[in-house]
Motif scaffolding. Structure first.
Motif, PDB file in Angstrom:
ATOM      1  N   ASP A 281       0.824  -1.216   0.067  1.00 11.44           N
ATOM      2  CA  ASP A 281       0.065   0.038  -0.182  1.00 11.44           C
ATOM      3  C   ASP A 281       1.017   1.206   0.068  1.00 11.44           C
ATOM      4  O   ASP A 281       0.569   2.251  -0.684  1.00 11.44           O
ATOM      5  N   LEU A 282       2.188   1.184   0.640  1.00  6.80           N
ATOM      6  CA  LEU A 282       2.710   2.428   0.855  1.00  6.80           C
ATOM      7  C   LEU A 282       4.150   2.699   0.118  1.00  6.80           C
ATOM      8  O   LEU A 282       4.536   3.656  -0.208  1.00  6.80           O
ATOM      9  N   GLY A 283       4.441   1.679  -0.453  1.00  5.76           N
ATOM     10  CA  GLY A 283       5.841   1.491  -1.223  1.00  5.76           C
ATOM     11  C   GLY A 283       6.883   1.223  -0.517  1.00  5.76           C
ATOM     12  O   GLY A 283       6.731   0.659   0.644  1.00  5.76           O
ATOM     13  N   TYR A 284       7.835   1.645  -1.058  1.00  6.19           N
ATOM     14  CA  TYR A 284       9.111   1.382  -0.207  1.00  6.19           C
ATOM     15  C   TYR A 284       9.372   2.580   0.718  1.00  6.19           C
ATOM     16  O   TYR A 284       9.399   3.518   0.583  1.00  6.19           O
ATOM     17  N   PHE A 285       9.955   2.012   2.218  1.00  7.99           N
ATOM     18  CA  PHE A 285      10.232   2.746   3.199  1.00  7.99           C
ATOM     19  C   PHE A 285      11.466   3.606   3.059  1.00  7.99           C
ATOM     20  O   PHE A 285      12.501   2.802   3.073  1.00  7.99           O
ATOM     21  N   LEU A 286      11.322   4.731   2.974  1.00  6.39           N
ATOM     22  CA  LEU A 286      12.703   5.379   2.876  1.00  6.39           C
ATOM     23  C   LEU A 286      13.375   6.187   3.966  1.00  6.39           C
ATOM     24  O   LEU A 286      14.780   5.966   4.149  1.00  6.39           O
ATOM     25  N   ALA A 287      12.597   6.661   4.801  1.00  2.78           N
ATOM     26  CA  ALA A 287      13.109   7.519   6.017  1.00  2.78           C
ATOM     27  C   ALA A 287      11.979   7.637   7.004  1.00  2.78           C
ATOM     28  O   ALA A 287      11.006   7.945   6.718  1.00  2.78           O
ATOM     29  N   VAL A 288      12.584   7.670   8.266  1.00  2.00           N
ATOM     30  CA  VAL A 288      11.731   8.284   9.478  1.00  2.00           C
ATOM     31  C   VAL A 288      11.879   9.605   9.517  1.00  2.00           C
ATOM     32  O   VAL A 288      13.269  10.013   9.622  1.00  2.00           O
ATOM     33  N   THR A 289      10.846  10.526   9.603  1.00  2.00           N
ATOM     34  CA  THR A 289      11.125  12.009   9.496  1.00  2.00           C
ATOM     35  C   THR A 289      10.897  12.458  10.886  1.00  2.00           C
ATOM     36  O   THR A 289      11.585  13.475  11.212  1.00  2.00           O
ATOM     37  N   VAL A 290       9.818  12.158  11.305  1.00  4.32           N
ATOM     38  CA  VAL A 290       9.518  12.717  12.799  1.00  4.32           C
ATOM     39  C   VAL A 290       8.942  11.665  13.789  1.00  4.32           C
ATOM     40  O   VAL A 290       8.112  10.966  13.198  1.00  4.32           O
ATOM     41  N   LEU A 291       9.490  11.384  15.108  1.00  4.20           N
ATOM     42  CA  LEU A 291       8.966  10.678  15.892  1.00  4.20           C
ATOM     43  C   LEU A 291       7.724  11.582  16.744  1.00  4.20           C
ATOM     44  O   LEU A 291       8.171  12.522  17.306  1.00  4.20           O
ATOM     45  N   GLU A 292       6.696  11.135  16.494  1.00  6.62           N
ATOM     46  CA  GLU A 292       5.206  12.241  17.021  1.00  6.62           C
ATOM     47  C   GLU A 292       5.157  11.843  18.511  1.00  6.62           C
ATOM     48  O   GLU A 292       5.048  12.667  19.460  1.00  6.62           O
ATOM     49  N   ARG A 293       4.979  10.313  18.676  1.00  8.71           N
ATOM     50  CA  ARG A 293       4.711  10.134  20.221  1.00  8.71           C
ATOM     51  C   ARG A 293       5.203   8.863  20.415  1.00  8.71           C
ATOM     52  O   ARG A 293       5.066   7.717  19.588  1.00  8.71           O
ATOM     53  N   ILE A 294       5.657   8.460  21.714  1.00  7.27           N
ATOM     54  CA  ILE A 294       6.011   7.182  22.112  1.00  7.27           C
ATOM     55  C   ILE A 294       5.025   6.926  23.311  1.00  7.27           C
ATOM     56  O   ILE A 294       4.881   7.841  24.258  1.00  7.27           O
ATOM     57  N   GLY A 295       4.077   6.020  23.206  1.00  8.11           N
ATOM     58  CA  GLY A 295       3.042   5.637  24.222  1.00  8.11           C
ATOM     59  C   GLY A 295       3.585   5.022  25.245  1.00  8.11           C
ATOM     60  O   GLY A 295       4.891   4.604  25.358  1.00  8.11           O
TER      61      GLY A 295
END
Length: 180
Positions: free
Chosen positions: A45-59
């Motif tokens: 569905d999303l294609g190739y994972f290239l990079a994590v850009t922002v860590l929004e939240r750690i539960g």
């Protein structure tokens, strides 16, 4: 096409790495997230994972009963690359065969251009085989080619896409590179 997506994943930290000092724990979570992100490679569905850009939240972490490992729900933004039918892209030829060429386009290793989808180009055999047209325009190994995607296929076992491409259209074909 590049896509910006927000994902919610679970990150599992081994009990011995779950130290209460928040910076060390956060570091362990980020390292594990990046490792899992790289290992996943791609999705249909999303294609190739290239990079994590922002860590929004750690539960809040939940201890797993039998192992003692801690599971943290994590929400982050990422950059992905997915090809779509009708999209115009550029690739680099890495294999020339009698019936067509294989190109690389970003993370996609196998974009296939059939000789049937190269109007006016003819196969020229030899030590360095190529395709050439009457205007002496040439497609050979390591050449850059602009093409249109006419079909894609997701291979679940390899976690990668294959593409069928064409030169039928305006401004498609070998791209000249000027030395500056």
């Amino acid at each position: 096409m590049f896509l910006k997506v927000q994902l919610a994943w679970n990150v599992i930290i081994a009990a011995e790495n779950a130290q209460p000092e928040s910076l060390m724990l956060q570091r362990a979570i980020i390292i594990r997230l990046l490792s899992d992100f790289a290992a996943k490679k791609a999705s249909k569905d999303l294609g190739y994972f290239l990079a994590v850009t922002v860590l929004e939240r750690i539960g809040e972490g939940k201890v797993r009963q039998h192992t003692g490992d801690v599971l943290f729900p994590v929400v982050f933004n990422a950059l992905t690359f997915k090809i779509f039918k009708g999209e115009v892209l550029e690739g680099v030829v890495h294999k020339v065969l009698k019936h067509g060429v294989f190109m690389r386009c970003g993370p996609i290793e196998n974009a296939y251009l059939s000789n049937l989808k190269m109007p006016d180009y003819r196969y020229v055999p030899g030590e360095n085989p190529c395709f050439m047209n009457a205007k002496m325009s040439k497609i050979s190994k390591d050449d850059r080619v602009r093409f249109m995607v006419i079909g894609t296929k997701w291979l679940e076992a390899e976690r990668e896409f294959q593409a069928l491409v064409s030169l039928e259209g305006d401004y498609l074909g070998p791209v000249s590179t000027l030395d500056v």
